[in-house]
Design an enzyme around this catalytic site. Structure first.
Site, PDB file in Angstrom:
ATOM      1  N   PRO A   9       0.905  -1.221   0.011  1.00 28.67           N
ATOM      2  CA  PRO A   9       0.159  -0.057   0.030  1.00 28.67           C
ATOM      3  C   PRO A   9       0.828   1.471   0.075  1.00 28.67           C
ATOM      4  CG  PRO A   9      -0.118  -1.035   2.128  1.00 28.67           C
ATOM      5  CD  PRO A   9       0.599  -2.053   1.075  1.00 28.67           C
ATOM      6  N   ASN A  10       0.333   2.184  -0.802  1.00 29.38           N
ATOM      7  CA  ASN A  10       0.855   3.471  -0.989  1.00 29.38           C
ATOM      8  C   ASN A  10       2.084   3.581  -1.625  1.00 29.38           C
ATOM      9  OD1 ASN A  10      -1.242   4.961   0.546  1.00 29.38           O
ATOM     10  ND2 ASN A  10      -0.696   3.851   2.254  1.00 29.38           N
ATOM     11  N   ARG A  17       4.714  12.572  -1.740  1.00 32.46           N
ATOM     12  CA  ARG A  17       4.808  13.421  -0.354  1.00 32.46           C
ATOM     13  C   ARG A  17       6.141  12.715   0.343  1.00 32.46           C
ATOM     14  NH1 ARG A  17       1.233  12.629   3.208  1.00 32.46           N
ATOM     15  NH2 ARG A  17       1.905  14.355   4.444  1.00 32.46           N
ATOM     16  N   TYR A  22      11.188   9.222   1.298  1.00 36.50           N
ATOM     17  CA  TYR A  22      11.285   8.119   0.078  1.00 36.50           C
ATOM     18  C   TYR A  22      12.007   8.463  -1.037  1.00 36.50           C
ATOM     19  CZ  TYR A  22       7.885   5.808   3.503  1.00 36.50           C
ATOM     20  OH  TYR A  22       7.499   5.307   4.489  1.00 36.50           O
ATOM     21  N   ASN A  73       8.100  -5.521  -0.998  1.00 39.53           N
ATOM     22  CA  ASN A  73       7.957  -4.539   0.032  1.00 39.53           C
ATOM     23  C   ASN A  73       6.682  -4.581   0.152  1.00 39.53           C
ATOM     24  OD1 ASN A  73       7.863  -2.090   1.247  1.00 39.53           O
ATOM     25  ND2 ASN A  73       9.141  -0.914   0.058  1.00 39.53           N
ATOM     26  N   ALA A  76       3.288  -1.039   4.657  1.00 39.07           N
ATOM     27  CA  ALA A  76       2.751  -0.954   6.100  1.00 39.07           C
ATOM     28  C   ALA A  76       2.115  -2.384   6.635  1.00 39.07           C
ATOM     29  CB  ALA A  76       1.459  -0.053   6.163  1.00 39.07           C
ATOM     30  N   HIS A  79       4.209  -4.782   8.881  1.00 38.79           N
ATOM     31  CA  HIS A  79       4.274  -4.624  10.411  1.00 38.79           C
ATOM     32  C   HIS A  79       2.962  -5.179  10.888  1.00 38.79           C
ATOM     33  CE1 HIS A  79       7.344  -2.148   9.094  1.00 38.79           C
ATOM     34  NE2 HIS A  79       6.544  -1.193   8.575  1.00 38.79           N
ATOM     35  N   ASP A  86       1.969 -16.079   5.885  1.00 39.85           N
ATOM     36  CA  ASP A  86       1.533 -17.250   5.639  1.00 39.85           C
ATOM     37  C   ASP A  86       1.599 -17.745   4.158  1.00 39.85           C
ATOM     38  OD1 ASP A  86       1.349 -18.006   8.307  1.00 39.85           O
ATOM     39  OD2 ASP A  86      -0.762 -17.258   8.268  1.00 39.85           O
ATOM     40  N   GLU A  97      12.666  -9.370   1.431  1.00 41.38           N
ATOM     41  CA  GLU A  97      11.907  -8.310   1.947  1.00 41.38           C
ATOM     42  C   GLU A  97      12.763  -6.786   1.545  1.00 41.38           C
ATOM     43  OE1 GLU A  97      11.877  -8.328   6.045  1.00 41.38           O
ATOM     44  OE2 GLU A  97      10.494  -6.505   6.286  1.00 41.38           O
ATOM     45  N   HIS A  99      12.763  -2.680   2.025  1.00 36.34           N
ATOM     46  CA  HIS A  99      12.324  -1.313   2.354  1.00 36.34           C
ATOM     47  C   HIS A  99      13.133  -0.294   1.843  1.00 36.34           C
ATOM     48  CE1 HIS A  99       9.460  -3.378   4.713  1.00 36.34           C
ATOM     49  NE2 HIS A  99      10.270  -4.055   5.318  1.00 36.34           N
ATOM     50  N   ILE A 100      12.471   0.761   1.313  1.00 35.39           N
ATOM     51  CA  ILE A 100      13.112   1.860   0.624  1.00 35.39           C
ATOM     52  C   ILE A 100      14.047   2.661   1.912  1.00 35.39           C
ATOM     53  CG2 ILE A 100      12.792   3.907  -0.439  1.00 35.39           C
ATOM     54  CD1 ILE A 100      10.289   2.866  -1.746  1.00 35.39           C
ATOM     55  N   SER A 101      13.153   2.778   2.760  1.00 34.99           N
ATOM     56  CA  SER A 101      13.754   3.800   4.078  1.00 34.99           C
ATOM     57  C   SER A 101      14.422   2.734   4.874  1.00 34.99           C
ATOM     58  CB  SER A 101      12.728   4.444   4.745  1.00 34.99           C
ATOM     59  OG  SER A 101      11.676   3.527   5.294  1.00 34.99           O
ATOM     60  N   ARG A 106      13.295   4.426  12.371  1.00 33.38           N
ATOM     61  CA  ARG A 106      11.935   4.936  12.442  1.00 33.38           C
ATOM     62  C   ARG A 106      11.127   4.585  13.690  1.00 33.38           C
ATOM     63  NH1 ARG A 106       9.387   4.857   6.491  1.00 33.38           N
ATOM     64  NH2 ARG A 106       8.163   6.290   7.501  1.00 33.38           N
ATOM     65  N   ARG A 110       7.336   0.295  13.573  1.00 32.54           N
ATOM     66  CA  ARG A 110       7.750  -0.284  12.066  1.00 32.54           C
ATOM     67  C   ARG A 110       9.116  -1.321  12.464  1.00 32.54           C
ATOM     68  NH1 ARG A 110       5.657   3.341   8.077  1.00 32.54           N
ATOM     69  NH2 ARG A 110       5.246   5.383   9.054  1.00 32.54           N
TER      70      ARG A 110
HETATM   71  O1  CA2 Z   1      10.487   1.947   3.673  1.00 37.48           O
HETATM   72  C1  CA2 Z   1       9.559   1.360   3.106  1.00 37.48           C
HETATM   73  O2  CA2 Z   1       9.873   1.049   1.888  1.00 37.48           O
HETATM   74  C2  CA2 Z   1       8.502   1.053   3.735  1.00 37.48           C
HETATM   75  O3  CA2 Z   1       7.948  -0.272   3.378  1.00 37.48           O
HETATM   76  C3  CA2 Z   1       7.439   2.049   3.254  1.00 37.48           C
HETATM   77  C4  CA2 Z   1       6.041   2.035   3.678  1.00 37.48           C
HETATM   78  C5  CA2 Z   1       6.133   2.015   5.244  1.00 37.48           C
HETATM   79  O4  CA2 Z   1       4.793   1.800   5.951  1.00 37.48           O
HETATM   80  C6  CA2 Z   1       7.182   1.137   5.939  1.00 37.48           C
HETATM   81  O5  CA2 Z   1       7.117   1.180   7.252  1.00 37.48           O
HETATM   82  C7  CA2 Z   1       8.415   1.213   5.270  1.00 37.48           C
HETATM   83  C8  CA2 Z   1       5.475   3.255   3.120  1.00 37.48           C
HETATM   84  C9  CA2 Z   1       5.009   3.170   1.898  1.00 37.48           C
HETATM   85  C10 CA2 Z   1       4.938   4.567   1.089  1.00 37.48           C
HETATM   86  O6  CA2 Z   1       4.200   5.545   1.964  1.00 37.48           O
HETATM   87  C11 CA2 Z   1       4.159   6.754   1.137  1.00 37.48           C
HETATM   88  C12 CA2 Z   1       3.996   7.721   2.112  1.00 37.48           C
HETATM   89  C13 CA2 Z   1       3.952   9.115   1.790  1.00 37.48           C
HETATM   90  C14 CA2 Z   1       4.062   9.381   0.368  1.00 37.48           C
HETATM   91  C15 CA2 Z   1       4.158   8.225  -0.546  1.00 37.48           C
HETATM   92  C16 CA2 Z   1       4.402   6.894  -0.185  1.00 37.48           C
END
Ligand code: CA2
Length: 141
Positions: A9-10, A17, A22, A73, A76, A79, A86, A97, A99-101, A106, A110
């Site tokens: 997701p996202n 943003r 990111y 990846n 969210a 976590h 599963d 696995e 993660h970009i960050s 953090r 997380r």
């Molecule tokens: O660091 C990562 O790749 C994460 O998997 C990114 C997730 C976050 O929930 C994980 O803890 C770490 C978030 C995905 C992207 O979220 C955005 C938020 C704001 C703007 C654009 C993307």
């Protein structure tokens, strides 16, 4: 070798943003980056992104018998999701696995990763390069 890259997701909102976390590149930029890295490694790559947990479970199940490796990846869902853990265990496809960050730097929430128990490695805090590194790990597995 055929690798499926799954983003949760996202991730489709990358570059919109929170550039300080990111970066400014978009999801489309990520696809192009991974395609180039896959070409260099000589692997076939396909992509799946969803904001829905069940859809990610379905994609993992459908990978069975078709893909040799998964780069995931879960965003969210990393976590929270025992269902994705599963699913990865049920297909037994080697998974990495990503993660970009650097989630270690953090929030406390997380620090838990459910999916990690089903992955051969975790790459975090390396931006898009982490996806290329994950594919390299799968090539060596
Ligand atoms: O660091 C990562 O790749 C994460 O998997 C990114 C997730 C976050 O929930 C994980 O803890 C770490 C978030 C995905 C992207 O979220 C955005 C938020 C704001 C703007 C654009 C993307």
């Amino acid at each position: 070798m055929k690798i499926l890259v799954i983003n949760g997701p996202n991730i489709n909102m990358l570059g919109v943003r929170e550039p300080e976390i990111y970066g400014t590149s978009t999801y489309s930029d990520l696809i192009v980056f991974i395609e180039k890295a896959a070409f260099r490694l000589g692997v076939e790559v396909a992509f799946f992104q969803s904001n829905h947990e069940g859809a990610i479970v379905d994609a993992i199940q459908e990978a069975y018998g078709t893909y040799d490796g998964i780069v995931i990846n879960p965003a969210a869902y990393t976590h929270t999701s025992v269902a994705i853990l599963d699913a990865l265990k049920s297909v037994g496809i080697p998974a990495v696995e990503v993660h970009i960050s650097d989630v270690r730097e953090r929030e406390d929430f997380r620090q838990i990763s459910y999916v990690r128990a089903a992955c051969v490695a975790t790459v975090m805090g390396k931006g898009f390069d982490g996806y290329a590194e994950a594919m390299e790990v799968l090539c060596e597995t």
